[in-house]
Enzyme design. Structure first.
Site, PDB file in Angstrom:
ATOM      1  N   ASP A  52       0.843  -1.204   0.000  1.00 55.74           N
ATOM      2  CA  ASP A  52       0.000   0.000   0.000  1.00 55.74           C
ATOM      3  C   ASP A  52       0.872   1.244   0.000  1.00 55.74           C
ATOM      4  OD1 ASP A  52       0.821  -0.765   2.541  1.00 55.74           O
ATOM      5  OD2 ASP A  52      -0.826   0.238   3.541  1.00 55.74           O
TER       6      ASP A  52
ATOM      7  N   VAL B 255       5.071   2.797   0.458  1.00 60.15           N
ATOM      8  CA  VAL B 255       6.506   2.734   0.729  1.00 60.15           C
ATOM      9  C   VAL B 255       6.849   4.049   1.414  1.00 60.15           C
ATOM     10  CG1 VAL B 255       8.821   2.597  -0.243  1.00 60.15           C
ATOM     11  CG2 VAL B 255       6.974   1.198  -1.210  1.00 60.15           C
ATOM     12  N   ASP B 256       7.247   3.913   2.670  1.00 62.12           N
ATOM     13  CA  ASP B 256       7.493   5.084   3.518  1.00 62.12           C
ATOM     14  C   ASP B 256       9.023   5.207   3.666  1.00 62.12           C
ATOM     15  OD1 ASP B 256       7.428   6.917   5.643  1.00 62.12           O
ATOM     16  OD2 ASP B 256       5.624   6.073   6.484  1.00 62.12           O
TER      17      ASP B 256
HETATM   18  C1  PRP Z   1       2.905  -0.220   6.535  1.00 63.61           C
HETATM   19  C2  PRP Z   1       2.816  -0.523   5.041  1.00 63.61           C
HETATM   20  C3  PRP Z   1       4.176  -1.052   4.734  1.00 63.61           C
HETATM   21  C4  PRP Z   1       5.080  -0.328   5.702  1.00 63.61           C
HETATM   22  C5  PRP Z   1       5.745   0.812   4.991  1.00 63.61           C
HETATM   23  O1  PRP Z   1       2.618  -1.390   7.223  1.00 63.61           O
HETATM   24  O2  PRP Z   1       1.808  -1.457   4.760  1.00 63.61           O
HETATM   25  O3  PRP Z   1       4.253  -2.448   4.926  1.00 63.61           O
HETATM   26  O4  PRP Z   1       4.243   0.180   6.754  1.00 63.61           O
HETATM   27  O5  PRP Z   1       6.630   1.472   5.845  1.00 63.61           O
HETATM   28  P1  PRP Z   1       8.195   1.531   5.609  1.00 63.61           P
HETATM   29  O6  PRP Z   1       8.459   1.846   4.165  1.00 63.61           O
HETATM   30  O7  PRP Z   1       8.635   2.676   6.514  1.00 63.61           O
HETATM   31  O8  PRP Z   1       8.792   0.231   6.043  1.00 63.61           O
HETATM   32  P2  PRP Z   1       2.133  -1.413   8.743  1.00 63.61           P
HETATM   33  O9  PRP Z   1       3.306  -1.718   9.622  1.00 63.61           O
HETATM   34  O10 PRP Z   1       1.371  -0.163   9.051  1.00 63.61           O
HETATM   35  O11 PRP Z   1       1.200  -2.679   8.786  1.00 63.61           O
HETATM   36  P3  PRP Z   1      -0.171  -2.973   7.989  1.00 63.61           P
HETATM   37  O12 PRP Z   1       0.191  -3.189   6.535  1.00 63.61           O
HETATM   38  O13 PRP Z   1      -0.660  -4.223   8.625  1.00 63.61           O
HETATM   39  O14 PRP Z   1      -1.085  -1.801   8.176  1.00 63.61           O
END
Ligand code: PRP
Length: 172
Positions: free
Chosen positions: A94, A96-97
């Site tokens: 969903d 990429v942070d």
């Molecule tokens: C979110 C998203 C990614 C990740 C991105 O997951 O779905 O997997 O964070 O962040 P990053 O690029 O800083 O690693 P989350 O931990 O919120 O879990 P979820 O998908 O279950 O909501």
């Protein structure tokens, strides 16, 4: 909650990505791998625009840290149910942070000898990049704001919003 992208705008973009995947993978043995949970809505819409005989498998991921920030420590809580050796694979996220989650998963799946490995992400937040990631199929680039809806949560809520919205700072 401030709307960011409405349902129609998202649907058009997702259809574009599905058409691009259809074009790029014709005649290839493709496995689409949504990363749970956040990508489930995006992936469900995306695959319905992929006009190929495609397999779909899921990766369950547990990310340590608080809800606003990825710690980069990622654990696969549910692994793929089938081997991807020799298959063309697209990982679906969903958002990429920092890039820590997807780069960890990319490296992990790359060791399993897929024929190719690419990344599809609905959202990219370049302001927070810690590990640069090449996103092959990208929906939207976004600013450094907290986004919910269309699968993305705040404390596990709001995943069911049919659009993407920004949570105001005072609500975090
Ligand atoms: C979110 C998203 C990614 C990740 C991105 O997951 O779905 O997997 O964070 O962040 P990053 O690029 O800083 O690693 P989350 O931990 O919120 O879990 P979820 O998908 O279950 O909501």
């Amino acid at each position: 909650m401030k709307p960011l992208f409405d349902a129609g705008t998202i649907a058009e973009r997702v259809a574009d990505l599905g058409r691009a995947i259809t074009r790029d993978y014709r005649g290839k043995d493709l496995v689409i791998v949504p990363v749970l949970k956040g990508s489930y809505v995006f992936a469900a819409d995306l695959v319905r625009h992929v006009e190929l005989e495609v397999a779909i498998d899921f990766l369950g991921v547990r990310s340590y840290g608080n809800h606003q920030q990825s710690s980069g420590v990622v654990q696969i809580s549910t692994d793929l149910s089938h081997s991807i050796e020799g298959k063309h694979v697209i990982l679906v996220e969903d958002i990429v942070d920092t890039g820590l989650t997807i780069s960890y998963l990319y490296d992990n799946l790359a060791t399993r000898q897929p024929a190719s490995l690419k990344i599809a992400a609905l959202l990219h937040k370049p302001a927070r990049t810690r590990v640069p990631v090449a996103i092959d199929y990208l929906g939207f680039t976004v600013d450094d704001v907290f986004i919910v809806g269309y699968g993305l949560d705040y404390a596990q809520k709001f995943r069911n919003l049919p659009y993407l919205a920004v949570v105001a700072d005072e609500d975090l």
